[in-house]
Write a protein that holds these residues in place. Structure first.
Motif: not given
Length: 534
Positions: A509-525
């Motif tokens: 992820v390049r600086p200036g971009t957010g919301g690229v998040k993963v979790s055990a329940g949603a492992p694919f962004a």
């Protein structure tokens, strides 16, 4: 390493399509994944303030064969979710939230009937209303389209009970149907009646026919190179439109992608571990979870082809004989996470009690082999494939097992068709392959229950496991969690598999971009969650 083109090899019969469903999904995700980093819930650039964005450019390694959500493989749902709103939304935290549906509930007990109420006043991009009849028609189409997710709706009876209400009745319990109808699964992405009228032409040369936050722009796209989406002026929730335009580019070479990120041409890149060092040195964030399982599937559990595998002590010996830490370090380095389970820590069904159930103990392995009558070892044929390093993993495991007298004979094949056929023809008692970690209900359907057409090629059955699965499928969430753990513990104790390691899906992820998040329940962004930061 998502460079394997599955499309030319897809079988033509309905049975083969059903059999390929999860394998194709697992492979498409595995091929995109082979990467480093184990950040479990990090949101890239999470400290930045969200601001309206102009253009987001995301890089993928492989182009989709089409843009029809009803037939899209799981590895390509990012290309369709932007323009086809789903019935429900899977958040980055792994919770199911409203989308086209504003509310829903299971009717009665047993998880066999889902009642859904849609939002009022929502339109498809073509101007037609989103109604219960339209949603029903889309789900019925996905059910019959023979895509690799159609089997999740095989026994579903869908009824529009009002203009904005419908019920989905199932012949068998399904406790996670709302999850399966989120943006993460193509079958849940709703196609308009106009789109369904000409569904065969939902291709990269025609504008999208959905109700999503963006509209596909064929005039500003080139199939196989880049796919452009502009903000849908008819979308019902402007707050979810984080950009005026989103572009998905196809970039197969990791270094090329990183170089493009340095110059601002790419904001997010879903790549492999070979890009990790250069991406880090260029100031990029890395987000990923270890969700792609590699190891051995000991599928001949009754000893039909390999008599020794019919003895649980032999299968347990195989698990004790593998030095997971050493194999993981040698093949995957920091990109791998050793495991004895088929689910990740924090995932559905994970058991703390099983975390260290098979420590590396070759002496224990030899003892179990002797008790089972194989003190001098035996020969074990293993099927592998030449993609995603499955054959390399098989050879590494072979070296481990040779130390306790088990002589592994690896046969590596070069096509997915051959790989599938040889898992189901009872020729090979063990397989070195990969599987995308899923909720235990889906793992049952696709990995270890008798109905699994590929991963359980010998049709192994267990009354105890079947009883647990059936109870869990019909149970409420609290009770199901315990039953899921019991299923995982059964698989580990009875050594149905010899897992070695998980590898992650990686997002740079390049600086200036957010919301690229993963979790055990949603492992694919999800690109739906990405936003610009300041």
């Amino acid at each position: 390493m998502r460079t394997f083109d599955r499309t030319p090899h897809r079988p033509t019969t309905r049975t083969h399509r059903a059999a390929l469903a999860t394998l194709c999904a697992a492979l498409s995700l595995t091929l995109a994944a082979c990467g480093g980093g184990t950040d479990t819930t990090t949101d890239a650039q999470s400290t930045g303030k969200a601001v309206p964005g102009d253009t987001l450019t995301v890089a993928e390694q492989q182009a989709p064969p089409g843009l029809n959500p009803g037939t899209a493989d799981l590895g390509f749902v990012d290309f369709t979710m932007l323009s086809y709103e789903s019935l429900f939304y899977l958040s980055p935290e792994g919770t199911v939230e409203p989308a086209l549906a504003k509310s829903w509930k299971y009717v009665g007990t047993g998880n066999t009937e889902l009642s859904v109420t849609l939002r009022d006043g929502v339109e498809f991009a073509d101007g037609t209303a989103v109604t219960a009849e339209a949603v029903k028609a889309s789900l019925e189409y996905a059910k019959k389209a023979q895509g690799n997710q159609a089997h999740y709706l095989t026994d579903a009876t869908i009824t529009a009970t009002g203009d904005l209400t419908l019920t989905i009745k199932l012949a068998k319990p399904n406790p996670i149907l709302p999850t399966l109808l989120t943006q993460s699964y193509g079958i849940g992405q709703i196609i308009s009646p106009k789109g369904l009228a000409d569904a065969a032409n939902l291709t990269p040369t025609r504008t999208s026919q959905g109700a999503g936050p963006y509209v596909y722009e064929p005039s500003d796209s080139v199939a196989g190179d880049h796919y452009t989406y502009s903000a849908n002026p008819n979308y019902y929730d402007k707050s979810k439109q984080h950009y005026k335009k989103i572009v998905i580019r196809i970039v197969q070479n990791g270094q090329t992608a990183v170089n493009a990120m340095k110059t601002g041409q790419i904001d997010v890149y879903k790549g492999d571990y070979t890009s990790a060092a250069s991406a880090k040195s260029a100031g990029m964030s890395t987000v990923g979870l270890p969700v792609i399982l590699q190891g051995l599937s000991l599928i001949d559990r009754e000893g039909e082809v390999s008599e020794p595998l019919g003895d649980v002590r032999v299968r347990q010996a195989i698990n004790y004989a593998i030095d997971r830490e050493a194999v993981t370090e040698a093949l995957l380095g920091s990109a791998g996470t050793p495991t004895t389970q088929t689910v990740i820590k924090g995932g559905d069904g994970y058991s703390e009690a099983m975390a260290d159930y098979y420590p590396y103990d070759p002496a224990k392995a030899k003892e179990l082999l002797k008790e089972a009558g194989y003190a001098d070892g035996f020969e074990l044929p293993v099927l592998a494939a030449t993609f995603v390093g499955f054959d390399t993993m098989a050879q590494a495991i072979a070296g481990q097992l040779s130390k306790v007298g088990i002589k592994v004979k690896v046969t590596a094949v070069t096509s997915i068709t051959s790989f599938v056929e040889n898992q189901t023809n009872k020729k090979y008692p063990a397989v070195s392959g990969g599987f995308t970690e899923e909720p235990m209900y889906l793992e049952g359907l696709d990995l270890f229950m008798p109905g699994s057409k590929v991963f359980n090629g010998f049709g192994s059955t267990s009354p105890e496991l079947t009883e647990l699965f059936d109870k869990a499928a019909a149970a409420d969430p609290t009770e199901r969690a315990d039953l899921d753990r019991q299923m995982q513990e059964y698989l580990v104790k009875n050594a149905w598999f010899a897992p070695v390691a998980f590898t992650p899906v990686n997002y740079y992820v390049r600086p200036g971009t957010g919301g690229v998040k993963v979790s055990a329940g949603a492992p694919f962004a999800s690109p739906l969650a990405f936003y610009a930061t300041k």
